[in-house]
Scaffold this active site. Structure first.
Site, PDB file in Angstrom:
ATOM      1  N   ASP A 136       4.265  -6.119  12.353  1.00 18.30           N
ATOM      2  CA  ASP A 136       3.433  -4.709  12.552  1.00 18.30           C
ATOM      3  C   ASP A 136       3.467  -4.109  13.996  1.00 18.30           C
ATOM      4  O   ASP A 136       3.824  -3.174  14.186  1.00 18.30           O
ATOM      5  CB  ASP A 136       2.111  -5.117  12.024  1.00 18.30           C
ATOM      6  CG  ASP A 136       1.407  -3.752  11.979  1.00 18.30           C
ATOM      7  OD1 ASP A 136       2.381  -2.470  11.521  1.00 18.30           O
ATOM      8  OD2 ASP A 136       0.453  -3.522  12.141  1.00 18.30           O
ATOM      9  N   CYS A 193      10.431  10.396  -9.746  1.00 20.52           N
ATOM     10  CA  CYS A 193       9.277  10.381  -9.755  1.00 20.52           C
ATOM     11  C   CYS A 193       8.373  10.758  -8.366  1.00 20.52           C
ATOM     12  O   CYS A 193       9.045  10.254  -7.184  1.00 20.52           O
ATOM     13  CB  CYS A 193       8.762   8.810  -9.906  1.00 20.52           C
ATOM     14  SG  CYS A 193       6.889   8.717  -9.735  1.00 20.52           S
TER      15      CYS A 193
END
Length: 378
Positions: A136, A193
């Protein structure tokens, strides 16, 4: 020699579960050329959060971080999406909610532990091993590495969706000097979608896989300054992060993972009563939240968000606590936000406190919020 590295890769994947890792993939260590162009454009449009590594070359070229990289190992660790017996939020005892990424122990710590286990496993098998692990906060873009390593596809909500675990996964990577054969990338399975884009409360998903961080509630709840009035209404009772674009995703339907003990939530920590947060000391905050990833920005954003949540609930019983914040908190952001909340709740006590606060407030921005709150009561 190729057979050796192929065999090692297969053994490594087979050992994943015993290492506490849910999925392992391997990516080449070539520069992420296309990604760099995307990041340049992202910066030009002002969509960065400011929390990223500033050097775009370091974010996209592993060779600038590691001498002669040969491959990158990507890992995924699954986390829960549901809570057993969540506490009720009710009148007089309103609760906030923290995003699932902050449930349990800080995922940075958990993934560093998993990467350390993987490194130890490799050291037993590879002489002269060199690695550089990151989670991260490292330079590389975790999602881009995971996508290239075949862990999942890069979805329209900017998450990586794995077929097995959905997007409820933390990602980490390890640059290595061993020439492991790369895995195949996965084809995009989002199709037509757009549920995540349509559901985003602030329209922060400005296109498929394109996020304007300045509009994203997850980012905004981690900032420390004033929040604009329309955004405060949309924050609802979120006091850290936002999961909307993941909870609505069809690929996440029915997926909930409870096999990683460190990542399971304490309901009272992740759905805390809001009013006690307002008077929490630094020591109390550290004692309660130091093991959570939500603690990295300190208590100020969480207290501000708790004030916003009480305003959105229009919780009348919170007026005395909010008046205390307005009258005596040393931070202009908290005073101004408390004024906004009192303006939302209304009543004689709120009105009197706001009028008095307007007369004594010396911070211009806080004073502007107080003035707007008084206008709202009119």
């Amino acid at each position: 020699m190729n057979d050796r590295w192929s065999k090692l890769k297969e053994e490594m994947k087979a050992a994943a579960a015993e290492l506490g890792i849910d999925k392992i993939g391997v990516a080449s260590a070539d520069p992420f050329t296309e990604l760099k162009q995307i990041l340049v454009r992202h910066r030009e449009l002002g969509r960065e959060s400011g929390f990223e590594e500033k050097d775009l070359d370091k974010r996209t070229n592993p060779a600038l971080l590691f001498d002669n990289p040969q491959s990158i190992i990507a890992i995924a660790v699954a986390y829960p999406s549901k809570m057993d017996n969540p506490p009720k939020s009710e009148r007089g005892a309103r609760r906030g909610i923290m995003s699932r990424s902050s449930w349990g122990d800080d995922y940075h710590r958990v993934l560093r532990d998993r990467l350390a286990r993987l490194e130890a496993w490799l050291r037993e098998r590879v002489e002269g091993l060199r690695v550089e692990s990151m989670v991260d906060t490292g330079e590389l873009v975790d999602r881009a590495v995971a996508e290239r390593a075949g862990l999942g596809w890069s979805a329209k909500n900017c998450a990586v969706i794995t077929p097995e675990w959905g997007s409820w996964v933390y990602l980490g990577e390890m640059i290595t000097n061993i020439p492991l054969p790369p895995d195949e990338q996965m084809t995009d399975q989002c199709g037509s979608c757009t549920i995540c884009i349509d559901a985003c409360p602030t329209d922060a998903l400005v296109g498929p896989g394109q996020l304007d961080s300045s509009k994203c509630i997850s980012f905004i709840t981690q900032t420390k300054g004033f929040v604009e009035e329309p955004i405060m209404r949309k924050i609802g009772n979120r006091i850290y992060g936002c999961d909307t674009c993941q909870t609505v995703c069809p690929s996440n339907k029915g997926k909930n993972w409870t096999h990683q003990p460190e990542l399971q939530p304490d309901p009272e920590l992740v759905m805390p009563l809001l009013e006690p947060l307002l008077s929490m000391s630094n020591k109390e905050f550290q004692e309660r939240y130091s093991r959570s990833s939500s603690a990295w920005r300190g208590k100020k954003p969480i207290q501000r968000n708790a004030v916003i949540a009480l305003g959105n609930y229009k919780e009348e019983s919170a007026v005395p606590e909010l008046v205390k914040v307005l009258e005596s908190d040393t931070r202009p952001v908290l005073r101004g936000t408390a004024a906004w909340a009192l303006g939302r709740i209304g009543g004689a006590e709120a009105r009197e406190a706001l009028l008095a606060a307007f007369e004594r407030e010396s911070d211009e921005e806080a004073k502007a919020y107080i003035a707007k709150a008084i206008d709202a009561l009119r």
